[in-house]
Design a protein around this motif. Sequence first.
Motif, PDB file in Angstrom:
ATOM      1  N   ARG A   1       0.811  -1.216   0.000  1.00 48.46           N
ATOM      2  CA  ARG A   1       0.000   0.000   0.000  1.00 48.46           C
ATOM      3  C   ARG A   1       0.849   1.272   0.000  1.00 48.46           C
ATOM      4  NH1 ARG A   1      -4.536  -0.865   4.525  1.00 48.46           N
ATOM      5  NH2 ARG A   1      -2.778  -1.681   5.718  1.00 48.46           N
ATOM      6  N   LEU A   2       2.165   1.114  -0.035  1.00 48.90           N
ATOM      7  CA  LEU A   2       3.048   2.283  -0.048  1.00 48.90           C
ATOM      8  C   LEU A   2       3.415   2.654  -1.486  1.00 48.90           C
ATOM      9  CD1 LEU A   2       5.476   1.266   2.848  1.00 48.90           C
ATOM     10  CD2 LEU A   2       3.483   2.777   2.973  1.00 48.90           C
TER      11      LEU A   2
ATOM     12  N   LEU B   1      14.460  -1.837  16.798  1.00 52.60           N
ATOM     13  CA  LEU B   1      13.041  -1.450  16.909  1.00 52.60           C
ATOM     14  C   LEU B   1      12.159  -2.218  15.918  1.00 52.60           C
ATOM     15  CD1 LEU B   1      13.454   2.392  17.480  1.00 52.60           C
ATOM     16  CD2 LEU B   1      12.546   0.723  19.113  1.00 52.60           C
ATOM     17  N   ARG B   2      12.757  -2.783  14.851  1.00 54.01           N
ATOM     18  CA  ARG B   2      11.964  -3.628  13.964  1.00 54.01           C
ATOM     19  C   ARG B   2      11.461  -4.853  14.747  1.00 54.01           C
ATOM     20  NH1 ARG B   2       8.011  -4.380  11.241  1.00 54.01           N
ATOM     21  NH2 ARG B   2       7.919  -6.334  10.115  1.00 54.01           N
TER      22      ARG B   2
ATOM     23  N   GLU C   1       8.521  -3.733  16.699  1.00 58.66           N
ATOM     24  CA  GLU C   1       7.343  -3.613  15.823  1.00 58.66           C
ATOM     25  C   GLU C   1       6.693  -4.978  15.586  1.00 58.66           C
ATOM     26  OE1 GLU C   1       8.677   0.193  12.987  1.00 58.66           O
ATOM     27  OE2 GLU C   1       8.870  -1.862  12.243  1.00 58.66           O
TER      28      GLU C   1
ATOM     29  N   THR D   1       2.803  -5.864  16.722  1.00 62.56           N
ATOM     30  CA  THR D   1       1.741  -6.169  15.774  1.00 62.56           C
ATOM     31  C   THR D   1       1.292  -7.618  15.874  1.00 62.56           C
ATOM     32  OG1 THR D   1       3.417  -6.502  14.087  1.00 62.56           O
ATOM     33  CG2 THR D   1       2.320  -4.382  14.086  1.00 62.56           C
TER      34      THR D   1
ATOM     35  N   ALA E   1       9.618  -0.638   9.797  1.00 64.71           N
ATOM     36  CA  ALA E   1       8.439  -0.373   8.971  1.00 64.71           C
ATOM     37  C   ALA E   1       7.950   1.053   9.222  1.00 64.71           C
ATOM     38  CB  ALA E   1       7.341  -1.387   9.291  1.00 64.71           C
ATOM     39  N   SER E   2       8.035   1.502  10.486  1.00 66.47           N
ATOM     40  CA  SER E   2       7.522   2.843  10.809  1.00 66.47           C
ATOM     41  C   SER E   2       8.335   3.921  10.100  1.00 66.47           C
ATOM     42  CB  SER E   2       7.538   3.061  12.328  1.00 66.47           C
ATOM     43  OG  SER E   2       8.810   2.829  12.878  1.00 66.47           O
ATOM     44  N   MET E   3       9.655   3.845  10.164  1.00 62.47           N
ATOM     45  CA  MET E   3      10.485   4.853   9.496  1.00 62.47           C
ATOM     46  C   MET E   3      10.301   4.796   7.987  1.00 62.47           C
ATOM     47  SD  MET E   3      12.585   7.369   9.697  1.00 62.47           S
ATOM     48  CE  MET E   3      13.174   7.442  11.390  1.00 62.47           C
TER      49      MET E   3
ATOM     50  N   ALA F   1       7.700   3.771   6.277  1.00 64.19           N
ATOM     51  CA  ALA F   1       6.377   4.257   5.859  1.00 64.19           C
ATOM     52  C   ALA F   1       6.257   5.774   6.036  1.00 64.19           C
ATOM     53  CB  ALA F   1       5.289   3.546   6.669  1.00 64.19           C
ATOM     54  N   LEU F   2       6.850   6.304   7.097  1.00 66.57           N
ATOM     55  CA  LEU F   2       6.793   7.760   7.298  1.00 66.57           C
ATOM     56  C   LEU F   2       7.620   8.481   6.237  1.00 66.57           C
ATOM     57  CD1 LEU F   2       6.978   7.805  11.190  1.00 66.57           C
ATOM     58  CD2 LEU F   2       5.099   8.727   9.811  1.00 66.57           C
ATOM     59  N   LEU F   3       8.768   7.904   5.851  1.00 67.38           N
ATOM     60  CA  LEU F   3       9.543   8.502   4.757  1.00 67.38           C
ATOM     61  C   LEU F   3       8.747   8.449   3.454  1.00 67.38           C
ATOM     62  CD1 LEU F   3      13.189   7.203   5.355  1.00 67.38           C
ATOM     63  CD2 LEU F   3      12.458   9.594   5.261  1.00 67.38           C
TER      64      LEU F   3
ATOM     65  N   ARG G   1       5.642   8.729   3.135  1.00 70.69           N
ATOM     66  CA  ARG G   1       4.669   9.825   3.163  1.00 70.69           C
ATOM     67  C   ARG G   1       5.348  11.180   2.985  1.00 70.69           C
ATOM     68  NH1 ARG G   1      -0.229  10.091   2.566  1.00 70.69           N
ATOM     69  NH2 ARG G   1      -0.775  11.327   4.392  1.00 70.69           N
ATOM     70  N   ALA G   2       6.560  11.323   3.527  1.00 68.56           N
ATOM     71  CA  ALA G   2       7.190  12.645   3.609  1.00 68.56           C
ATOM     72  C   ALA G   2       7.986  13.011   2.363  1.00 68.56           C
ATOM     73  CB  ALA G   2       8.111  12.685   4.833  1.00 68.56           C
TER      74      ALA G   2
ATOM     75  N   VAL H   1       2.740   3.747  14.947  1.00 64.92           N
ATOM     76  CA  VAL H   1       2.811   3.973  13.500  1.00 64.92           C
ATOM     77  C   VAL H   1       2.685   2.645  12.760  1.00 64.92           C
ATOM     78  CG1 VAL H   1       4.390   4.617  11.631  1.00 64.92           C
ATOM     79  CG2 VAL H   1       4.100   6.133  13.603  1.00 64.92           C
ATOM     80  N   THR H   2       3.362   1.624  13.244  1.00 73.17           N
ATOM     81  CA  THR H   2       3.301   0.312  12.594  1.00 73.17           C
ATOM     82  C   THR H   2       1.881  -0.252  12.631  1.00 73.17           C
ATOM     83  OG1 THR H   2       5.532  -0.041  13.424  1.00 73.17           O
ATOM     84  CG2 THR H   2       4.420  -1.933  12.500  1.00 73.17           C
TER      85      THR H   2
ATOM     86  N   PRO I   1      -1.264   3.613   4.791  1.00 69.85           N
ATOM     87  CA  PRO I   1      -0.328   4.735   4.903  1.00 69.85           C
ATOM     88  C   PRO I   1      -1.004   6.101   4.939  1.00 69.85           C
ATOM     89  CG  PRO I   1      -0.166   3.670   2.753  1.00 69.85           C
ATOM     90  CD  PRO I   1      -1.026   2.798   3.587  1.00 69.85           C
TER      91      PRO I   1
ATOM     92  N   LEU J   1      -1.198   7.798   8.288  1.00 75.71           N
ATOM     93  CA  LEU J   1       0.012   8.202   9.010  1.00 75.71           C
ATOM     94  C   LEU J   1       0.171   9.711   8.980  1.00 75.71           C
ATOM     95  CD1 LEU J   1       2.593   5.551   7.754  1.00 75.71           C
ATOM     96  CD2 LEU J   1       1.152   5.481   9.791  1.00 75.71           C
TER      97      LEU J   1
ATOM     98  N   VAL K   1       2.830  12.758   9.024  1.00 74.66           N
ATOM     99  CA  VAL K   1       4.237  13.007   8.725  1.00 74.66           C
ATOM    100  C   VAL K   1       4.963  13.658   9.907  1.00 74.66           C
ATOM    101  CG1 VAL K   1       5.800  14.303   7.206  1.00 74.66           C
ATOM    102  CG2 VAL K   1       3.835  13.108   6.254  1.00 74.66           C
TER     103      VAL K   1
ATOM    104  N   LEU L   1       7.505  11.666  11.791  1.00 71.47           N
ATOM    105  CA  LEU L   1       8.759  11.193  11.200  1.00 71.47           C
ATOM    106  C   LEU L   1       9.946  11.354  12.160  1.00 71.47           C
ATOM    107  CD1 LEU L   1      10.384  10.077   8.794  1.00 71.47           C
ATOM    108  CD2 LEU L   1      10.463  12.374   7.860  1.00 71.47           C
TER     109      LEU L   1
END
Lengths: 371, 372
Positions: A47-48, A98-99, A102, A106, A169-171, A173-175, A177-178, B100-101, B109, B112, B114, B117
């Motif tokens: 989905r990314l 941290l992975r 995660e 989950t 996964a968090s970093m 996915a946030l990247l 988006r950003a 976030v996960t 996504p 989420l 930003v 980050l």
Amino acid sequence: MNDAVTGWPIAGTGAVSSVGATTAEVFTALCAGRGAPRPVRAFDTARLRTRHAYEITDPPQQPAAWLCRAVAEALAQAGMPDDLCDVPVLVGTALRDLRGAERDWTEGRSAPPDPHFGRILRDRFGACDTHTFAGACSASLYALALAADLLAAGRADTVVVAGVDTITASMYALLDRAQPGAPREVRPFDRDSGGQLLGDGAAAVVLRRPGTAPARAVLHSVGLYCDAGHVTAPSADGLAAAQRQAHDRAGITARDVGLVLAQGTGSPHNDRAEAQALARVFGPEGDGPLIAAVEGMTGHTSGCSGLLNTVLAVECLRHGRTPPVVGLRDPIEAAAGLRFSTGGRVEPTYAQVNSFGFGGVNAVAVLGRAA
Amino acid sequence: MRPVADPVVTGTGVALPGARCAADLLALTYGSARPVPEPWPSRDRDTRFKDRATRLALMAGEAALTAAGLLDAGGPTVPGEEVGVIVSSNLGTLDTVCRVTETLDRDGPAALRVVNLPNACSNATASSVAIRFALHGINLTLCNGATSGLDALGWAALALATARARRLLVIGVEPAGPAARHCAGASGTLDGAAALVLESADAAAGRGRATLTGYARRTNADAAIAAAAAAAGPAGRATGCGLWLPPQEGAIGVGAVCHPDTPEDRAARAARAPRPGFDPGRRDRDTEGDSHHPDGIGYATVCDLGRALPPASGAFGVLQCVAATAWITAGTPAGVPPTALAVAGGGRADDAAAALLLSAAHHAGAPDEGEE
């Protein structure tokens, strides 16, 4: 304090990345321009927008195992046994394991996360003076600075410094988006760069007091500076300040630097600021040092990247070769006056490593050839 | 190397339910926490996108900087280039990373934000503190298990000794967000922060409240105490400490929830602790050569924060030093030395133990003869 009189011998190095599992494998691959991103295996990216990264697959998602491999290689090179009961070990990392946290969260497991690498290093090497610095992407170069300080203060004769990071996964996915684009490749300092891609990695060096061991190269200084400006965007002023501090502490001028291993993440903001800072420090005339940047082949290995580049700088100084900047075709305007590596021979007396992290936490190292 | 005068604590601050100031830490008893004003920790326009650990750290950090005289209503009173930040936290980023996960898995996504980050990286708190107070010195985050808070003080002392900084804001923080609470289970977890400002004796210019005389991290508590005392030189050779701050058992984030200490572990640890009943006359026995051994150390009083507080993990060592500073500053009865010994870690699930020695600030300035 002048930590530059003779420099601190680097007696051994270790490296693990997506392109190889030893210093020699990694350096050879990078000099040959090998290393490319692949579809992410560690988590679902369906989905990314972004789907690629530079993962280590043997074993996957095991930063502690990569760390131990890199440290073991560095110790073997230094002719030291696998026994660190009297040796401080400084580990720099941005995302620790941290992975693993995660995955536990989950999947509903309530296992407490292991927040540091002390226990794995105790079990494997008997280490008991381990320190995990969970900084930004400059974490491992900060650790290198503190290791030199320990030697300078007479608190140790030998220090092992390591960097390790894995992709969360968090970093990721946030990247996703950003970032402006959804890169399928990393193109440092290039006009068409879509952003950075993360990579797994581990690196280690054995740093010793002068006269105690043969040196592969020497560490002259590490400059540290904090922009204290923005949570993610770097400032060219702060990046320049860290470089000048490193030169001052090494007792050299910018003209003495023959090679720079730049951070060069491929993130447009970062690359522009870094290029501006390089031009400011070395002059815009095109006669400055050769600039190398390897993240087109390794990805951005976060907190490990500074020490991975330090290991590569050691190899560049030893072998007189440098990796090409893979992914760079048309430099951004700020980089117009910079001389980028296309691979091949280089004989620098001093090599510089740039490492810049979130929060403007900057570190720059200066290394030199062994006497 | 030229002897460097030991660094001094010039200010402390806490952000903790049940303790308004450092001195309150000494009076804490488990369960006495006063009701927490909602929302805790406080949130304002500047901190609305900050994670819980960062908001707690900013509260404690501001109090410590103010107490040290480095911050007043007009802003910083010293150049930001002189001041660095060291944060100790094992669980600080855990909530952001887990949330976030989870959001990514459940909602995709697009859900989420930003703004999270920077919070997904382990140094979010340290960099946010630097930005808030314009501190350009070195910026470190230590995630080092049960000893992490004392280790942070040890690195602060080294950074001052090597002139990496003249002043350092050291913060220990653990947030009780959902992920940390889930991992902690029944034992609970701290939701607070403690901070102190450590300065070179030179920079402190007489503002020192306590002197950090020795620190070490070793394989167990005995070895760490002996090494810290050796590092402290003549000051560490005094045979008694006035205040004993023992380690906390079962702190989370170090695997202790899975592997709780056994009764045998606790008995062994109790046997290793300094003896109660400080005897000032023991100083005479220096010549017997047993003064370096922890068994030779007595103490006058104990501050067992580990029993008074929920598992404090990376914040614990800083809490110990803040309490010890308050105890030393308050003055000690005649015959009781104004010195404190703090130990963290050393449990079955820990990789090591750390020990740290503090003494009254007027002991500052003695050349360190223990080092070449």
